[in-house]
Design a protein around this motif. Structure first.
Motif, PDB file in Angstrom:
ATOM      1  N   SER A 190       0.856  -1.181   0.000  1.00  0.00           N
ATOM      2  CA  SER A 190       0.000   0.000   0.000  1.00  0.00           C
ATOM      3  C   SER A 190       0.887   1.225   0.000  1.00  0.00           C
ATOM      4  O   SER A 190       2.074   1.167   0.334  1.00  0.00           O
ATOM      5  CB  SER A 190      -0.873   0.072   1.271  1.00  0.00           C
ATOM      6  OG  SER A 190      -1.490  -1.164   1.477  1.00  0.00           O
ATOM      7  N   ARG A 221       2.411   4.098 -12.082  1.00  0.00           N
ATOM      8  CA  ARG A 221       3.093   2.874 -12.483  1.00  0.00           C
ATOM      9  C   ARG A 221       2.237   1.647 -12.177  1.00  0.00           C
ATOM     10  O   ARG A 221       2.171   0.693 -12.949  1.00  0.00           O
ATOM     11  CB  ARG A 221       4.437   2.789 -11.788  1.00  0.00           C
ATOM     12  CG  ARG A 221       5.461   2.072 -12.598  1.00  0.00           C
ATOM     13  CD  ARG A 221       6.872   2.512 -12.298  1.00  0.00           C
ATOM     14  NE  ARG A 221       7.109   2.699 -10.893  1.00  0.00           N
ATOM     15  CZ  ARG A 221       8.185   3.312 -10.397  1.00  0.00           C
ATOM     16  NH1 ARG A 221       9.083   3.810 -11.206  1.00  0.00           N
ATOM     17  NH2 ARG A 221       8.357   3.482  -9.108  1.00  0.00           N
ATOM     18  N   GLU A 222       1.577   1.763 -10.948  1.00  0.00           N
ATOM     19  CA  GLU A 222       0.746   0.640 -10.549  1.00  0.00           C
ATOM     20  C   GLU A 222      -0.390   0.434 -11.555  1.00  0.00           C
ATOM     21  O   GLU A 222      -0.689  -0.688 -11.964  1.00  0.00           O
ATOM     22  CB  GLU A 222       0.183   0.892  -9.147  1.00  0.00           C
ATOM     23  CG  GLU A 222      -0.372  -0.348  -8.485  1.00  0.00           C
ATOM     24  CD  GLU A 222       0.629  -1.511  -8.507  1.00  0.00           C
ATOM     25  OE1 GLU A 222       1.825  -1.303  -8.244  1.00  0.00           O
ATOM     26  OE2 GLU A 222       0.199  -2.643  -8.828  1.00  0.00           O
ATOM     27  N   TYR A 223      -0.995   1.568 -11.916  1.00  0.00           N
ATOM     28  CA  TYR A 223      -2.042   1.469 -12.941  1.00  0.00           C
ATOM     29  C   TYR A 223      -1.491   0.810 -14.201  1.00  0.00           C
ATOM     30  O   TYR A 223      -2.105  -0.041 -14.825  1.00  0.00           O
ATOM     31  CB  TYR A 223      -2.587   2.863 -13.292  1.00  0.00           C
ATOM     32  CG  TYR A 223      -3.741   3.300 -12.397  1.00  0.00           C
ATOM     33  CD1 TYR A 223      -4.952   2.570 -12.436  1.00  0.00           C
ATOM     34  CD2 TYR A 223      -3.661   4.427 -11.584  1.00  0.00           C
ATOM     35  CE1 TYR A 223      -6.003   2.969 -11.630  1.00  0.00           C
ATOM     36  CE2 TYR A 223      -4.710   4.821 -10.782  1.00  0.00           C
ATOM     37  CZ  TYR A 223      -5.897   4.094 -10.799  1.00  0.00           C
ATOM     38  OH  TYR A 223      -6.949   4.456 -10.037  1.00  0.00           O
ATOM     39  N   LEU A 246      -2.544  -0.729  -3.173  1.00  0.00           N
ATOM     40  CA  LEU A 246      -2.226  -0.647  -4.606  1.00  0.00           C
ATOM     41  C   LEU A 246      -3.069  -1.596  -5.465  1.00  0.00           C
ATOM     42  O   LEU A 246      -3.333  -1.340  -6.635  1.00  0.00           O
ATOM     43  CB  LEU A 246      -0.739  -0.939  -4.856  1.00  0.00           C
ATOM     44  CG  LEU A 246       0.187   0.199  -4.383  1.00  0.00           C
ATOM     45  CD1 LEU A 246       1.631  -0.188  -4.614  1.00  0.00           C
ATOM     46  CD2 LEU A 246      -0.142   1.489  -5.078  1.00  0.00           C
ATOM     47  N   ASP A 247      -3.492  -2.718  -4.868  1.00  0.00           N
ATOM     48  CA  ASP A 247      -4.303  -3.620  -5.689  1.00  0.00           C
ATOM     49  C   ASP A 247      -5.780  -3.250  -5.659  1.00  0.00           C
ATOM     50  O   ASP A 247      -6.614  -3.916  -6.216  1.00  0.00           O
ATOM     51  CB  ASP A 247      -4.100  -5.073  -5.259  1.00  0.00           C
ATOM     52  CG  ASP A 247      -4.352  -5.243  -3.781  1.00  0.00           C
ATOM     53  OD1 ASP A 247      -4.434  -4.208  -3.089  1.00  0.00           O
ATOM     54  OD2 ASP A 247      -4.479  -6.393  -3.337  1.00  0.00           O
ATOM     55  N   ILE A 306       4.320   6.422  -8.404  1.00  0.00           N
ATOM     56  CA  ILE A 306       4.104   5.041  -7.966  1.00  0.00           C
ATOM     57  C   ILE A 306       2.722   4.567  -8.366  1.00  0.00           C
ATOM     58  O   ILE A 306       2.539   3.475  -8.926  1.00  0.00           O
ATOM     59  CB  ILE A 306       4.310   4.940  -6.434  1.00  0.00           C
ATOM     60  CG1 ILE A 306       5.808   5.082  -6.127  1.00  0.00           C
ATOM     61  CG2 ILE A 306       3.793   3.613  -5.907  1.00  0.00           C
ATOM     62  CD1 ILE A 306       6.099   5.289  -4.644  1.00  0.00           C
ATOM     63  N   ILE A 307       1.754   5.433  -8.096  1.00  0.00           N
ATOM     64  CA  ILE A 307       0.377   5.040  -8.394  1.00  0.00           C
ATOM     65  C   ILE A 307       0.185   4.862  -9.903  1.00  0.00           C
ATOM     66  O   ILE A 307      -0.400   3.873 -10.377  1.00  0.00           O
ATOM     67  CB  ILE A 307      -0.600   6.081  -7.808  1.00  0.00           C
ATOM     68  CG1 ILE A 307      -0.627   5.928  -6.305  1.00  0.00           C
ATOM     69  CG2 ILE A 307      -1.999   5.894  -8.403  1.00  0.00           C
ATOM     70  CD1 ILE A 307      -1.307   7.061  -5.562  1.00  0.00           C
ATOM     71  N   LYS A 334       1.024  -1.189 -14.525  1.00  0.00           N
ATOM     72  CA  LYS A 334       1.257  -2.618 -14.338  1.00  0.00           C
ATOM     73  C   LYS A 334      -0.022  -3.405 -14.461  1.00  0.00           C
ATOM     74  O   LYS A 334      -0.047  -4.526 -14.943  1.00  0.00           O
ATOM     75  CB  LYS A 334       1.896  -2.869 -12.972  1.00  0.00           C
ATOM     76  CG  LYS A 334       3.397  -2.692 -12.980  1.00  0.00           C
ATOM     77  CD  LYS A 334       3.959  -3.040 -11.604  1.00  0.00           C
ATOM     78  CE  LYS A 334       5.428  -2.692 -11.482  1.00  0.00           C
ATOM     79  NZ  LYS A 334       5.804  -2.613 -10.049  1.00  0.00           N
ATOM     80  N   GLN A 335      -1.106  -2.762 -13.934  1.00  0.00           N
ATOM     81  CA  GLN A 335      -2.388  -3.469 -14.001  1.00  0.00           C
ATOM     82  C   GLN A 335      -3.032  -3.344 -15.374  1.00  0.00           C
ATOM     83  O   GLN A 335      -4.148  -3.805 -15.600  1.00  0.00           O
ATOM     84  CB  GLN A 335      -3.332  -2.914 -12.940  1.00  0.00           C
ATOM     85  CG  GLN A 335      -2.885  -3.281 -11.547  1.00  0.00           C
ATOM     86  CD  GLN A 335      -3.733  -2.614 -10.473  1.00  0.00           C
ATOM     87  OE1 GLN A 335      -4.808  -2.089 -10.762  1.00  0.00           O
ATOM     88  NE2 GLN A 335      -3.253  -2.632  -9.235  1.00  0.00           N
TER      89      GLN A 335
END
Lengths: 1088, 321
Positions: free
Chosen positions: A3, A48-50, A19-20, A45-46, A52-53
Motif C-alpha cells: 500500500s 506505475r501501478e495502474y 495498490l491492488d 508510484i500510483i 502494471k495493471q
C-alpha cells in the motif's frame, strides 16, 4: 498487499491506498493527491501501478495531470520527480511509437515522446535517465548514431548506468558489432545481476550472431527461467531448434513457436517462422493468415521482406504466379542489399521464368549467382533461361559449369543433357548416361524420364538394341513385360474381328477378368509408348499394337497411340480401320492437327480429293497455320491437283502450281530447314523447267536427309533422278533410281522400276527396258500398264533391230521372237480388255497387235534376207574352206603321192582323194538343201522397201525426236507444252487412224503400202510413246501421292519425335519443379 | 530347331531367280531342286552340292513359278507370257503346253495325289484346274465378285496370285492382290468363304502338313498370318520382316515355318513359340522363294533341307534340324 500512504496535509495522518485496490476512476486518486498535495513520487508510484495493471488510461491521466503546468508551478522545486514523470510519459510514447505500425500515428507518438523528454531536459540537462529515454526513443526511430551519442553521454557520466549500458548494447547490436554489444550486456549484468531476463536475451542474440550457438542457447534458456513468458527468447530458441533440421528439433521448435504465439500473437518473427513451418506442412491458409498478421504488426524491413516472401512462396506453390510475383516483388523491395536476403530474388526469378519474362528472371537469378557464385541450381536455371532466350551456347556454358561445380550432381547432368538434346545428341546422351550412373551409384531410383530420354536418343541414333534396353528399364515391370516376352497369348480373333484387330480391347477385359494386374502408372506411359514405337521399328507390330492398345485402354485420351495404330493399319493397307482409329483420336480432340492431317492422307488414299483438302485446311487452321505438315499437305494437294491430267485446264494447273509453291515457301519461311518443303519447292521448280536450281535443291535435301533414321526421304532421290532424266543424263538417272529402290523400298517399288524402264527406253536400251518392266510386272502383276509397256518395248526393240542396216540372222531371229512375244502380250490384253481389267482402249491394242503382226510379216522377209546373207557368207567361207581343204588335201596327196611313188602305191591314194572330194561335195549339198530356196526378186523388193524405210524413217525419226521432247516435257508437265502435247497426242490419234486403214486398203500396192505402214509405224511409235507416257505420268502422279504417303509415313514416324519433344517439355516441367523443391529446402535456412 | 547354310551357288541363273520347288525323289535319283528365273530358263539342281543337272529353255519372258508332281516324274513351269510348260523331269521332253487366255499364270501347285494341277489365274480372278492325265482344263474356280463393284475402281482387286492345296486335297486356297484369301471346296468346285486380315497382296500360301485346317499366308504387309481355314478365324499373326513377305513354306514336320522376304532375309519361325528363331542374311536381294524338301521318311527331322532363291541370282541350300 503493498500500500501507499498519502500523508494528509497538516496532520500526522495518512491515507492508505492499497495498490491492488486502486479505484477504477483515477480522478478519485487524483483528487486525493491534489487535495493532500502528496509528494510527486507517490503520483508516479500510483501511475506505475495502474500501468502494471494494464490500466493505461488511468496511468496516462495521472501522469499527464502530474506533468501539468500547475503541478510544475506547485512543485517547482521537486525536480527529480517531475523529470521522472516526464520520462515515464516519454518512455510510454516511445513504446507506443515503436509498436505502432501506422506511419502517421507512429510519428505522432514519437513527437509526443520527444516533447516530454525535451521538457525533462529543460528541468535538468544532466539527468541520465532522460538521456537514456532519449536514446531509447532514437533507437526506436532507427536513428542509431544519435542514440549512440545519447547513451554515451550517460555512460560518460556513469559507466555503470545499466539502462544506458543496455541501450548502448542495443545500438552496437544494430550496428552489427556483436562482440562490443556482448561486452556491454555483460557489464550491465555484472553491475546489476538481478536485472530482468531481457538483458540475457541480448547476450543470447549476440552469441547467436557470433555463431556461439550453444552459449546463445544457454542464455535464452536462462531468460526463460527468469521469465517463462519471454516471447523473444522462446522464438530464438525455437529458431535454433528448427535449424537443427532434425525432426525432433523442428517439432520442439514449432512447439516453442506455438507457445510464443500464444503468449504474444503479434511477434512478427514468430509469425513468420510459424508461417514457414506451415508452408512446409502445406497449410497454405495458415501461412497466409500468419504472414498477413506479421505484415500488419511489423515495420521492420527484413521481417516484412520475410513475410512477403512467405506469402509469395505460398502463392507460388499454389500456382498463383501473378500473386506470387507481386509478393516476391514486395519482398525484394524491402531488401536493401541482395546479400541480406537472397531467396525472394530466386523466387521472383522462378515466377518470372514461369510467366515467360526471361529477361527479368535472368537479372534476378544473376543477382542470386552474385551471392552464391557456385550454386548449381542457379547455374542450371540460368543455363535454362539462356537457352530460352536463344543463347544456346551460353546456356550450355552455364550447364557445363554447373556440372563442373558439382560433378556428382545428377540433376545438373540431366539438365545439361536436356539442353544438348536438340543440338548435340551425342553429348546429350553422355550427360544422361553420367546422370544415370550417378543416380545408380547414389542408390537413388533412376527416373523414368531419364531412362526414356536415353532410350529415345539411342533410338534416334539407330542404336536400337541399346534403346530397347533403356526403354525396357524405364517401363520396368508390368503386364507389358509379359506381352513383350510373349507370355500372354494375345492373338485370337475370329474372322469378323481380324480386320479390326487394332481396335480390339477384349484381351484387356479378358486379362482383367483373369485378375491380371493391368496397372500402368502415368509416368511410364511415355516410355511405354516409345518402347512400342521402337518395337514397331523392329517390325514387331503385334506387340507394339498391344502396347498401344494398352495405353489407350488405360488412358483413352492418348491421341498418339491411336495415331500410331492408325499408321500401322495404314501401312498394312487397312484404310478403313485406319480411318476409324483416326476418328477415335479426333473424338478425343477434334482439333488435333496431327490426326486431321492423317485423316486427310487417308482420304487421299481413298481418292476423296475434296474431303481431303477440307481436312487439311481444318488441320492447318487447328494449328493456326503453324503446323508445317498440314501446310505441306495442302501444298502437295495443290501440286497433285496441278498434275492431274484427266481434266486438262491449263489455267487451273498454273494456279494450283502457284498455290503449291506459295504453300511450300510458307513452310520454308517458318522452318527454313524443312526438307519436305524444300523438296516440294524443288519439284515446282523442276516443273517449270529450272532443272539446275531444282537439282541443287534436291541434292542438298538428299544430303540433309541422310542423317536420321526418322527421315526417310526417297522422293528426293527419285526427283534427282527425274531431273537427270529430263536433262538426258540417262545413265545417272538409272543409277539414282536403282539406289533409291534399293535403299528405301527393298527393291519392291514397281513405279520406280517403271521410271527406270522409261529411262532405258529413252536411252534405247530395249533389253534393259524389257527386263526392268518384267521385274515390275513380277512385283505388281495386276498392273496391266506394265504389260502394255513391255509389249511396246519389245515391239520397239524388234522394229529398231529390223531397221538396222547390218544385223545378223540371230539378231533378226531374236527380234522376231520378241515380236511374237509382243503380239502375245498385246493380244492377251486385247482378250482381257472386254473383262475390263484395265483402262485400255481395245482398238488401240488391236492396232498394236496389227502393227506387230505386220512387222512380223516384214520380219520374215528380213529374216530371210539375213539368213540368205548369212548363208552366202557362210557359203563363201565354206568355199574358201573347201578350197583350203582341197589344197591341203592336194598338198598332202602330193606328198603322199611322192611317198607312194616311192613306195609305188600311187593308185590307192588317188582313190582316196577322190573319195574325200566326194565327201566334201556331199556335205556341201547337205548345207545347200538345209537352206530355204532364196528368190532374188523378193530380195530386191525387200531392199527397195528397206530403202524406202530408211529414208522415210529418217524423216520420221526427226519428228519422233521432237515428239519425244514434247512427251518429255509433258512428263515434266509444263502446262503450256502439255497443251501442245495434248494436241499432238490427238493429232497422232487422227493420223494414226488413217494409215491404219490404209494398211488394210492399200494392201496390194506393195511400195505405197510399206510407206503407209511405215508412217503408221512412225506414228504408232510415237503413239506408243505417248501411250507409254500417260502411265508414267499417272504413276508419277501416283508417285507424287506416294510422296505424300511417304511423308505421311514420316509423320507418324516423326510422331515419336514430337512425342519426344513433348516428353522433353514434360520433363522440363519436372525439371522446373525439381528446381523449386531444392530451393524451398534452402529457404529453410533463411534468417533475418 | 535351326537351319545351317550348306551350299550357295552365286550366279546360278543369269538373272533374278523367282521360283523354286523340290522335285520328289524317284527310284532312280534323289530329290532335285527346280528353279525358275527371269533369264527364261528353268534349272534342275542335285543336292547337296547343288550340281547343275540340266537347264531347260522354252520360256519367253521371266519364269514366275515352278511346280513338281508328287511322283517326281513330271514338273511344270510358268512364265509371264502365261504359258505353262509341263515336262518330263528326267528327259526334259515337253508333255504339254497349257494356256487359258486371257487368264495369266502365277503360282501353281499339284494336288497331293497328283491328279490335278491348280494354277492361280491372275486377273481372271480364278483358279484353273488341269487334269494331269489328259491335260484338259477341268474346272475354273472363280472368286465371286463383290456385289457392287465401284465403277471408279480400276483394275481387278481379286487378282489371284497364289494357290495352295490342303494336305487332303479337298480344299484349295488362293490369295489375291487385295489381301483376301479364298477357300474353295474342290470336289464341288464351290467357293466357300474368304479369310480376311491382309490388305496387301498375298503372294504365297501353304497348308500345314500336320494340321489340315491350318493355313499360312505371306503378304506384302510384312506379316505372316495363321488361319483356321475352316473356322474362318485368324489364329495368329507374326511380324518381323521389314518388307514384303514373298514366300512361305512349312517344314515337313509341321513345326517350323520358313519365309523369304524383300528385306533380303530368310527367317525360320518356331510355330510353338510363334516367333522368329533365326534370320539368315546370306542373300543380297529379295528372296523370292523358300522351299523345304519333302521328307522321304516321315517323322525324322534330321537331314531336312531348305532351299532359298533370290533376285541376287543365287540359290542357297540349308540343313534344317
Amino acid at each position: 498487499m503493498a500500500s501507499v500512504y498519502i500523508p494528509v496535509q497538516n496532520s500526522e495522518e495518512e491515507v492508505r491506498v492499497a495498490l491492488d485496490q486502486l479505484p477504477r476512476d483515477a480522478s478519485d486518486i487524483l483528487d486525493i493527491l491534489k487535495a493532500e498535495q502528496a509528494p510527486l513520487d507517490l503520483w508516479l508510484i500510483i501511475a506505475r501501478e495502474y500501468f502494471k495493471q494494464g490500466k493505461i488510461d488511468q496511468f496516462r491521466q495521472i501522469l499527464e495531470e502530474g506533468s501539468s503546468p500547475e503541478i510544475d508551478e506547485y512543485y517547482a522545486d521537486v525536480r527529480y520527480e517531475r523529470i521522472a514523470i516526464l520520462n515515464a510519459l516519454g518512455a510510454y510514447y516511445s513504446y507506443l511509437g515503436k509498436i505502432e505500425t501506422k506511419q502517421r500515428e507512429k510519428e505522432e507518438h514519437f513527437i509526443l515522446a520527444t516533447q516530454y523528454y525535451n521538457k525533462a531536459s529543460r528541468i535538468d540537462m544532466h539527468e541520465p535517465s532522460t538521456w537514456v529515454g532519449k536514446g531509447q526513443l532514437l533507437l526506436g526511430k532507427g536513428e542509431i548514431e544519435q542514440a549512440f551519442a545519447a547513451f554515451k553521454i550517460v555512460l560518460d557520466g556513469d559507466r555503470d548506468n545499466v539502462p544506458a549500458l543496455l541501450g548502448q548494447a542495443c545500438v552496437e547490436f544494430n550496428r552489427g558489432r556483436y562482440s562490443d554489444s556482448l561486452e556491454l550486456y555483460k557489464r550491465a549484468l555484472i553491475v546489476h545481476p538481478d536485472c530482468p531476463g531481457a538483458v540475457r536475451l541480448g547476450i543470447g542474440l549476440c552469441r547467436y550472431k557470433l555463431g556461439q550457438f550453444e552459449k546463445a542457447r544457454q542464455a535464452f534458456l536462462r531468460v526463460l527461467q527468469l521469465d517463462p513468458e519471454n516471447v523473444e527468447a522462446l522464438v530464438a530458441l525455437a529458431i535454433m531448434d528448427m535449424r537443427t533440421n532434425k525432426v525432433g528439433g523442428i517439432r520442439r521448435g514449432v512447439e516453442k513457436m506455438h507457445k510464443a504465439f500464444e503468449i504474444y500473437p503479434y511477434c512478427a518473427m514468430a509469425l513468420n517462422y510459424l508461417a514457414n513451418h506451415f508452408f512446409f506442412t502445406g497449410q497454405h491458409f495458415l501461412v497466409e493468415q500468419l504472414t498477413e498478421t506479421a505484415l500488419a504488426v511489423t515495420t521492420h524491413g527484413p521481417t516484412k521482406s520475410h513475410s512477403y516472401y512467405n506469402l509469395a512462396r505460398s502463392y507460388h506453390s499454389k500456382g498463383d504466379y501473378e500473386k506470387a510475383g507481386l509478393y516476391y516483388m514486395a519482398s525484394v523491395k524491402e531488401i536493401n542489399k541482395p546479400h541480406a536476403f537472397i531467396f525472394p530474388y530466386y523466387g521472383l526469378g522462378q515466377v518470372q521464368l514461369k510467366l515467360g519474362d526471361f529477361r527479368s528472371s535472368l537479372s534476378n537469378f544473376e543477382k542470386v549467382l552474385e551471392v552464391y557464385p557456385d550454386n548449381c541450381e542457379t547455374l542450371r536455371v540460368l543455363g535454362h533461361i539462356y537457352v530460352q532466350l536463344g543463347q544456346v551456347e551460353k546456356g550450355q556454358e552455364f550447364m557445363r559449369k554447373a556440372t563442373k561445380v558439382d560433378p556428382r550432381d545428377a540433376q545438373a547432368f540431366l539438365d545439361l543433357g536436356e539442353l544438348l538434346i536438340s543440338s548435340d545428341t551425342g553429348a546429350a546422351l553422355d550427360a544422361f548416361k553420367t546422370a544415370r550412373s550417378l543416380l545408380k551409384k547414389g542408390g537413388q531410383e533412376v527416373p523414368v524420364e531419364l531412362l526414356n530420354n536415353i532410350g529415345v536418343i539411342h533410338f534416334e541414333r539407330g542404336e536400337l538394341e541399346l534403346a530397347e534396353q533403356s526403354l525396357k528399364e524405364a517401363v520396368g515391370d508390368g503386364v507389358w513385360r509379359s506381352f513383350i516376352e510373349g507370355k500372354v497369348n494375345v492373338s485370337t480373333a475370329d474372322a469378323t474381328a481380324c480386320t479390326r484387330l487394332y481396335k480390339d480391347m477384349q484381351i484387356f477385359t479378358q486379362l482383367e477378368a483373369d485378375n491380371v494386374n493391368l496397372e500402368l502408372p502415368w509416368n511410364k506411359v511415355t516410355a511405354l509408348f516409345n518402347l512400342a514405337r521402337l518395337l514397331e521399328q523392329l517390325h514387331r507390330m503385334e506387340i507394339a499394337s498391344i502396347l498401344y492398345r494398352l495405353i489407350i485402354y488405360k488412358y483413352p485420351d492418348y491421341i498418339d497411340a491411336y495415331l500410331r495404330l492408325a499408321a500401322i493399319s495404314k501401312a498394312q493397307n487397312n484404310i478403313q480401320l485406319s480411318i476409324e482409329l483416326v476418328n477415335d483420336a479426333l473424338k478425343v480432340n477434334e482439333k488435333c492437327p496431327n490426326a486431321l492431317s492423317m485423316l486427310g492422307e487417308l482420304e487421299l488414299k481413298n481418292d476423296d480429293w475434296v474431303k481431303a483438302k477440307e481436312t487439311f485446311r481444318a488441320a492447318s487452321e487447328a494449328a493456326d497455320g503453324k503446323d508445317s505438315y498440314s501446310t505441306l499437305s495442302l501444298g502437295n494437294w495443290n501440286y497433285f491437283a496441278a498434275m492431274r491430267n484427266e481434266k486438262r485446264a491449263p489455267k487451273l494447273e498454273a494456279t494450283h502450281l502457284e498455290k503449291a509453291k506459295e504453300l511450300y515457301t510458307k513452310v520454308l519461311v517458318q522452318h527454313n530447314s524443312n526438307l519436305y518443303a524444300a523438296n516440294g519447292a524443288g519439284v515446282v521448280l523442276a516443273e517449270k523447267g529450272q532443272f539446275d536450281v531444282s537439282k541443287d535443291i534436291f541434292t542438298q535435301v538428299q544430303e540433309a536427309a541422310s542423317g536420321s533414321i526418322f527421315i526417310q526421304l526417297p522422293d528426293v532421290w527419285v526427283n534427282i533422278a527425274h531431273v537427270y532424266f529430263a536433262q538426258g543424263n540417262f545413265a545417272l538417272a538409272v543409277k539414282m533410281y536403282q539406289n533409291c529402290l534399293r535403299k528405301f523400298y527393298h527393291n519392291t517399288d514397281s513405279h520406280i522400276l517403271l521410271y527406270m524402264a522409261r529411262t532405258h527406253y529413252e536411252a534405247e536400251q530395249w533389253q534393259d527396258c524389257k527386263k526392268t518392266l518384267l521385274r515390275a510386272i513380277h512385283l505388281s502383276p495386276a498392273n496391266y500398264v506394265l504389260r502394255f509397256d513391255a509389249g511396246v518395248a519389245m515391239q520397239k526393240f524388234s522394229a529398231s533391230t529390223l531397221q538396222k542396216q547390218k544385223r545378223t540372222a540371230d539378231e533378226v531371229r531374236s527380234a522376231v521372237a520378241e515380236l511374237q512375244n509382243a503380239v502375245r502380250v498385246f493380244s492377251q490384253m486385247a482378250a482381257g480388255a472386254n473383262l475390263h481389267y484395265h483402262g485400255f482402249d481395245e482398238k488401240k491394242i488391236d492396232t498394236h497387235v496389227g502393227y506387230c503382226k505386220h512387222l512380223l510379216e516384214a520380219a520374215k522377209v528380213h529374216c530371210e534376207v539375213a539368213q540368205r546373207e548369212e548363208e552366202q557368207a557362210r557359203q563363201r567361207l565354206e568355199l574358201a574352206r573347201q578350197l583350203a581343204l582341197a589344197e591341203e588335201a592336194r598338198r598332202k596327196a602330193e606328198e603322199q603321192r611322192k611317198k607312194q611313188l616311192e613306195k609305188r602305191k600311187l593308185e590307192d591314194e588317188q582313190k582316196r582323194v577322190q573319195q574325200q572330194e566326194e565327201h566334201f561335195r556331199r556335205v556341201k549339198e547337205q548345207w545347200k538343201s538345209s537352206m530355204p530356196a532364196s528368190k532374188r526378186r523378193e530380195r530386191s523388193d525387200a531392199d527397195d522397201e528397206e530403202g524406202g524405210h530408211s529414208e522415210k524413217r529418217r524423216r520420221k525419226g526427226g519428228k519422233r525426236r521432237k515428239k519425244e521432247r514434247s512427251s518429255k516435257s509433258q512428263y515434266e508437265t509444263e502446262e503450256a507444252e502439255a497443251e501442245i502435247d495434248d494436241q499432238e497426242d490427238e493429232d497422232a490419234h487422227l493420223n494414226y487412224g488413217e494409215p491404219a486403214d490404209q494398211m488394210h486398203d492399200q494392201d496390194d500396192e506393195a511400195e505405197e503400202n510399206a510407206q503407209g505402214v511405215l508412217a503408221a509405224a512412225g506414228l504408232e511409235d510415237s503413239d506408243a510413246e505417248v501411250e507409254a507416257v500417260p502411265p508414267v505420268n499417272a504413276s508419277r502422279r501416283r508417285k507424287a501421292w506416294s510422296e505424300s504417303d511417304e511423308e505421311e509415313e514420316q509423320r507418324p514416324e516423326s510422331s515419336p519425335v514430337r512425342e519426344n519433344s513433348a516428353e522433353l517439355q514434360e520433363s522440363d516441367g519436372e525439371f522446373m519443379a525439381d528446381k523449386e523443391k531444392p530451393n524451398r529446402d534452402e529457404a529453410v535456412d533463411d534468417e533475418d | 530347331m535351326k537351319i545351317a547354310g550348306l551350299k550357295s551357288v552365286e550366279n546360278a541363273h543369269d538373272e533374278s531367280v523367282w521360283a523354286a520347288a523340290w522335285v520328289p525323289a524317284t527310284e532312280s535319283r534323289p530329290a532335285l531342286l527346280l528353279t525358275g528365273s527371269l533369264d527364261e530358263t528353268v534349272k534342275l539342281w542335285r543336292p547337296d552340292e547343288l550340281a547343275l543337272e540340266r537347264t531347260n529353255a522354252g520360256h519367253f519372258l521371266g519364269v514366275v513359278s515352278v511346280a513338281a508332281h508328287p511322283s517326281g516324274v513330271i514338273a511344270a513351269s510358268a512364265s509371264i507370257d502365261s504359258f505353262v510348260r509341263v515336262f518330263d523331269v528326267d528327259t526334259n521332253a515337253t508333255i504339254a503346253t497349257l494356256e487359258a487366255p486371257p487368264s495369266e499364270v502365277w503360282q501353281m501347285q499339284f494336288d497331293p495325289k497328283g491328279t490335278t494341277l491348280a494354277v492361280a489365274g491372275g486377273g481372271s480372278a480364278s483358279i484353273k484346274l488341269w487334269d494331269t492325265a489328259t491335260w484338259e482344263l477341268i474346272a475354273t474356280l472363280s472368286i465371286p465378285r463383290p456385289e457392287q463393284p465401284k465403277p471408279s475402281e480400276k483394275g481387278n482387286k481379286k487378282f489371284v496370285l497364289s494357290v495352295a492345296w490342303s494336305p487332303d486335297g479337298r480344299r484349295l486356297a488362293c490369295g489375291s492382290m487385295d489381301g483376301t484369301i479364298s477357300i474353295f471346296d474342290v470336289a464341288r468346285a464351290k467357293f466357300l468363304h474368304h479369310l480376311e486380315g491382309h490388305f496387301m497382296p498375298v503372294r504365297s500360301l501353304v497348308f500345314s502338313p500336320v494340321e489340315p485346317r491350318l493355313l499360312f499366308s505371306a503378304s506384302d504387309d510384312a506379316h505372316v498370318h495363321m488361319y483356321d481355314s475352316e473356322g474362318k478365324s485368324l489364329v495368329g499373326s507374326m511380324s518381323g520382316h521389314a518388307s514384303w513377305v514373298l514366300s512361305v513354306d512349312v517344314s515337313p514336320d509341321g513345326a517350323a515355318l520358313a519365309t523369304g522376304s524383300s528385306d533380303r532375309t530368310v527367317r525360320l519361325w518356331d510355330l510353338s513359340m510363334r516367333a522368329a528363331v533365326q534370320t539368315m542374311s546370306n542373300h543380297s536381294d529379295q528372296v523370292w522363294g523358300v522351299a523345304f524338301r519333302p521328307m522321304a521318311g516321315a517323322g525324322v527331322r534330321a537331314g531336312g533341307r531348305l532351299a532359298s532363291v533370290s533376285d541376287d541370282k543365287s540359290i542357297s541350300l540349308y540343313d534344317y534340324s
